[in-house]
Design a protein around this motif. Structure first.
Motif, mmCIF file in Angstrom:
data_model
loop_
_atom_site.group_PDB
_atom_site.id
_atom_site.type_symbol
_atom_site.label_atom_id
_atom_site.label_comp_id
_atom_site.label_asym_id
_atom_site.label_seq_id
_atom_site.Cartn_x
_atom_site.Cartn_y
_atom_site.Cartn_z
ATOM 1 N N LEU A 161 0.825 -1.215 0.000
ATOM 2 C CA LEU A 161 0.000 0.000 0.000
ATOM 3 C C LEU A 161 0.855 1.258 0.000
ATOM 4 C CD1 LEU A 161 -2.767 -0.952 2.616
ATOM 5 C CD2 LEU A 161 -2.775 -1.304 0.140
ATOM 6 N N TYR A 162 1.938 1.232 0.778
ATOM 7 C CA TYR A 162 2.758 2.435 0.935
ATOM 8 C C TYR A 162 3.461 2.798 -0.378
ATOM 9 C CZ TYR A 162 5.289 5.883 3.663
ATOM 10 O OH TYR A 162 5.771 7.067 4.181
ATOM 11 N N ASN A 163 3.872 1.769 -1.115
ATOM 12 C CA ASN A 163 4.538 2.006 -2.402
ATOM 13 C C ASN A 163 3.566 2.000 -3.571
ATOM 14 O OD1 ASN A 163 7.510 2.178 -1.990
ATOM 15 N ND2 ASN A 163 7.148 0.235 -0.955
ATOM 16 N N ASP A 166 -6.454 3.630 -8.638
ATOM 17 C CA ASP A 166 -7.717 4.179 -8.102
ATOM 18 C C ASP A 166 -7.775 5.692 -8.307
ATOM 19 O OD1 ASP A 166 -8.444 1.700 -7.232
ATOM 20 O OD2 ASP A 166 -7.608 1.977 -5.231
ATOM 21 N N ALA A 167 -7.407 6.102 -9.515
ATOM 22 C CA ALA A 167 -7.272 7.539 -9.788
ATOM 23 C C ALA A 167 -8.560 8.313 -9.495
ATOM 24 C CB ALA A 167 -6.843 7.756 -11.224
ATOM 25 N N ASP A 168 -9.698 7.663 -9.693
ATOM 26 C CA ASP A 168 -10.963 8.378 -9.505
ATOM 27 C C ASP A 168 -11.429 8.401 -8.053
ATOM 28 O OD1 ASP A 168 -11.059 8.918 -12.176
ATOM 29 O OD2 ASP A 168 -12.113 7.046 -12.648
ATOM 30 N N ARG A 169 -10.834 7.520 -7.240
ATOM 31 C CA ARG A 169 -11.258 7.472 -5.846
ATOM 32 C C ARG A 169 -10.634 8.640 -5.069
ATOM 33 N NH1 ARG A 169 -12.567 3.272 -1.901
ATOM 34 N NH2 ARG A 169 -12.329 1.636 -3.450
ATOM 35 N N GLU A 173 -4.108 18.827 -12.777
ATOM 36 C CA GLU A 173 -4.777 19.168 -11.516
ATOM 37 C C GLU A 173 -4.079 18.445 -10.357
ATOM 38 O OE1 GLU A 173 -9.195 18.418 -9.634
ATOM 39 O OE2 GLU A 173 -8.853 18.035 -11.762
ATOM 40 N N MET A 174 -4.003 19.110 -9.215
ATOM 41 C CA MET A 174 -3.378 18.477 -8.040
ATOM 42 C C MET A 174 -4.284 17.371 -7.509
ATOM 43 S SD MET A 174 -0.637 19.145 -6.022
ATOM 44 C CE MET A 174 -0.353 20.903 -5.787
ATOM 45 N N LYS A 175 -3.690 16.176 -7.257
ATOM 46 C CA LYS A 175 -4.484 15.077 -6.703
ATOM 47 C C LYS A 175 -3.971 14.725 -5.314
ATOM 48 C CE LYS A 175 -5.796 12.985 -11.047
ATOM 49 N NZ LYS A 175 -5.509 11.945 -12.024
ATOM 50 N N LEU A 176 -4.900 14.331 -4.454
ATOM 51 C CA LEU A 176 -4.499 13.866 -3.122
ATOM 52 C C LEU A 176 -4.317 12.357 -3.195
ATOM 53 C CD1 LEU A 176 -6.943 15.897 -0.832
ATOM 54 C CD2 LEU A 176 -4.708 16.548 -1.730
ATOM 55 N N ALA A 177 -3.169 11.871 -2.709
ATOM 56 C CA ALA A 177 -2.850 10.451 -2.874
ATOM 57 C C ALA A 177 -3.010 9.644 -1.588
ATOM 58 C CB ALA A 177 -1.426 10.311 -3.394
ATOM 59 N N ASP A 178 -2.760 10.252 -0.447
ATOM 60 C CA ASP A 178 -3.034 9.565 0.822
ATOM 61 C C ASP A 178 -3.214 10.618 1.908
ATOM 62 O OD1 ASP A 178 -0.521 10.327 1.873
ATOM 63 O OD2 ASP A 178 0.437 8.448 1.302
ATOM 64 N N VAL A 179 -3.548 10.148 3.097
ATOM 65 C CA VAL A 179 -3.772 11.095 4.201
ATOM 66 C C VAL A 179 -2.981 10.625 5.421
ATOM 67 C CG1 VAL A 179 -5.927 9.926 4.814
ATOM 68 C CG2 VAL A 179 -5.539 12.245 5.624
ATOM 69 N N ARG A 180 -2.433 11.574 6.148
ATOM 70 C CA ARG A 180 -1.573 11.280 7.297
ATOM 71 C C ARG A 180 -2.109 11.983 8.542
ATOM 72 N NH1 ARG A 180 3.650 10.233 4.856
ATOM 73 N NH2 ARG A 180 3.032 9.345 2.853
#
Lengths: 371, 290
Positions: free
Chosen positions: A130-132, A138-141, A201-208
């Motif tokens: 998951l980390y890598n 899941d570009a649309d998620r 466009e800027m995308k968010l990839a994960d949350v910390r």
């Protein structure tokens, strides 16, 4: 006539005195340009949930003293974390490896990795799949919102509390900070091309989510729990930066106040006129020096976390910007010695080794100009 | 009989020599070199001293052996770290990058640990390596005006670069709004044919183990991107303070994405990206900007 003369002399003496005072003041400022000319910007707001600082401080010390004890406890901690996060590792592929300096133990299989910093007992967990994970998967998620992330973090923390890996009353959940990994792309330029730069466009990839640790109303600098969630809310990584500590029974009186600490800090800064010191945080904390070092105790100290900006002489509005620095000022008299850092000693040896092997460094420039 | 034995021995020696020679050639082909510079003493050029800046690089090189296939190119500290080492030889008067930080056979990864520069109004399209010691009256190396890494073939700037990875462990080294000028070939910036830049969108802490952690992560199986983002973030007191950034260059969008997600210093890609044109992907953890 006499009265007039006396008045004139008095005026002359007063103006001489005033000039003398002003000159000596300027002289003092000239001697301390940092004090007179450097601008300190204090930006810190102490989390309200912490309440007032007590003037009686408990010393906090590690539970496990010897290297052997720390190693055994650390391995136990990895097991507890595995269970709490329900991580099933493949036994036939699992590797347990201690590095040659006995600073790190890694427990890993083809997917999961636990890294234990033996001197501190702090642990990093990674689900490497998951980390890598490919950032465009899941570009649309969409990633979860800050509120969702806090709720999910609360669930994970509850599991850690049940497993006795952390303590509820030491979590400062009100000071939780949420940040995001962001991603973007853009076409490059052809030779000589100007003016068509168009990033995606800027995308968010994960949350910390970072939840800090406190003990007795003081923050523990360098400790807390940081959780990384992927887009589906799965735990991709978890940093359990949480030493096993115990509080001593006796208290010690505060020997230093914030105002004195602040004066000492400002006097210690020697920078040219026009420099800025942006103080990100100034607070009384338990100071944890490093996840890679053993400690005899956590120093109760005033910490100043800051960035300096020094003007570049031939450029307008440009500065040399420091990394984030910190200084600490012990707040109580305890008469104890901290454990010297084994790692620092090792790094000094490495530095010397390279110094000896490469004489160009011993005589600056000489060997290199002969290249 | 003696002659036969001698002939046989000679053949064995020849065979062994060939094996050794082939092994050496193969080693040379796969070996990569690290070139590292740091400074802690800023009394000469101005700025706060950085107590841990060279401990940071010491920690890194202590781990490089674990990766396998990486050997020392350069390690210059303090007064031996010159701004000219990063300046483009072909276009900057006094520039020495083709002798040092972009030298063929010496600098596949080039690292700076020290100060950077920032402006009152960022992004301003420019950034400098801020050295502690002056050399030939110069204290800074500026991008985009004077730093080009990895240029080859018909790229220009001497076409004599070799670098693959650039690490700028310094403040404001990769502000998101000025990547086009400072790092990408719109400047043209640092990444001419270097594969990746690893830097910071804000001021990182003066950590003594960030670069060591980065190499450990790669050794543990992470991509360069994950390894840097993981090692670069630091949570200190009430928040996580660093904004690590990774910028990757590829021949096109698909190549750039693939490199960004998968490239690793454990087995670096041998093929460089395109010098001009091409595509960039970047990722950062947003804990604030400069």
């Amino acid at each position: 006539m006499k009265t007039q003369l006396l008045r004139n002399w008095t005026r002359i003496l007063i103006s001489f005195g005033v000039t003398l005072v002003l000159t000596s003041t300027n002289f003092v400022f000239a001697l301390e340009p940092g004090k007179a000319e450097v601008k300190f910007n204090y930006q810190y707001e102490r989390p309200l949930a912490l309440g007032e600082v007590s003037n009686k401080i408990y010393m906090v010390v590690p539970i496990y003293k010897s290297e052997h004890e720390r190693m055994v406890a650390g391995k136990r901690k990895i097991e507890s974390l595995r269970t709490a996060l329900d991580i099933k590792m493949s036994n036939d592929q699992m590797i347990v490896k201690t590095d040659e300096n006995k600073e790190i133990i890694r427990v890993k299989d083809e997917r999961y990795r636990f890294k234990l910093y033996i001197p501190s007992g702090m642990v990093k967990f990674r689900d490497t799949r998951l980390y890598n994970e490919l950032s465009d998967k899941d570009a649309d998620r969409k990633v979860m919102t800050e509120d969702q992330a806090r709720r999910w973090a609360r669930n994970v923390l509850n599991k850690l509390i049940s497993a006795k890996l952390i303590e509820e009353d030491q979590l400062l959940f009100d000071a939780t900070r949420v940040s995001f990994r962001k991603e973007r792309s853009a076409a490059g330029a052809q030779q000589g091309e100007k003016g068509k730069y168009a990033p995606s466009e800027m995308k968010l990839a994960d949350v910390r989510v970072f939840v800090p640790r406190t003990i007795n109303g003081l923050g523990v600098s360098g400790e807390g729990v940081n959780i990384v969630f992927d887009k589906s809310g799965r735990v991709a990584g978890l940093d359990l930066f949480w030493r096993d500590l115990r509080q001593e029974r006796e208290t010690l009186p505060l020997q230093l106040g914030m105002n004195d600490a602040r004066n000492r800090f400002e006097r210690s800064i020697k920078l040219p006129p026009g420099s800025q010191v942006n103080v990100i945080a100034n607070d009384l904390v338990y100071f944890d020096p490093s996840k890679r070092d053993a400690v005899a105790f956590l120093e109760p100290a005033y910490i100043f976390v800051y960035v300096t900006r020094v003007p570049i002489s031939d450029r307008r509005d440009e500065y040399r910007v420091s990394k984030v620095l910190h200084q600490i000022y012990p707040a109580v008299e305890h008469g104890r010695e901290q454990i010297p850092s084994e790692r620092k000693k090792r790094l000094q040896e490495i530095g010397k080794e390279y110094q000896m092997e490469h004489p160009e460094k011993a005589e600056p420039g000489k060997a290199r100009e002969n290249e | 009989m003696k002659i036969n034995l001698a002939t046989k021995n000679f053949s064995v020696v020849r065979l062994l020599s060939s094996v050794v020679l082939i092994s050496l050639l193969a080693y040379d082909a796969s070996a990569r070199e690290w070139a590292v510079e740091c400074d802690e003493d800023y009394s000469q050029c101005g700025g706060s001293n950085l107590p841990n800046s060279c401990d940071n690089t010491d920690g890194m090189i202590s781990e490089m052996n674990s990766l396998g296939g990486w050997v020392q190119g350069w390690y210059f500290k303090g007064s031996n770290a010159w701004p000219q080492d990063w300046q483009e030889t072909a276009t900057v008067n006094g520039g020495l990058d083709s002798s040092y930080m972009d030298k063929v056979g010496k600098a596949d990864i080039s690292v700076w640990s020290g100060h950077g520069t920032g402006a009152t109004n960022e992004p301003n399209g420019s950034w400098d390596i801020a050295m502690g010691h002056r050399h030939n009256d110069v204290c800074n190396a500026t991008s985009p005006s004077s730093i080009k890494m990895g240029e080859q073939t018909n790229d220009g700037f001497g076409n004599d670069g070799d670098n693959e990875y650039v690490v700028m462990d310094a403040s404001c080294s990769a502000i998101e709004g000025e990547l086009a000028q400072v790092w990408q070939n719109w400047g043209p910036g640092i990444l001419m044919r270097s594969h990746q830049g690893l830097a910071f969108h804000n001021s990182p802490d003066d950590a003594d183990d960030r670069l060591e952690e980065f190499i450990e992560n790669i050794d543990d199986g992470d991509s360069n991107r994950s390894a840097w983002l993981d090692a670069g973030e630091n949570c200190f007191l009430w928040w996580c303070s660093n904004s690590p950034m990774v910028i990757t260059f590829g021949a096109n969008s698909s190549d750039s994405s693939d490199r960004h997600n998968n490239e690793t210093m454990r087995s670096p890609r041998a093929d460089p990206p395109s010098g001009w044109d091409g595509h960039y992907h970047w990722s950062f953890i947003d804990n604030g900007s400069c």
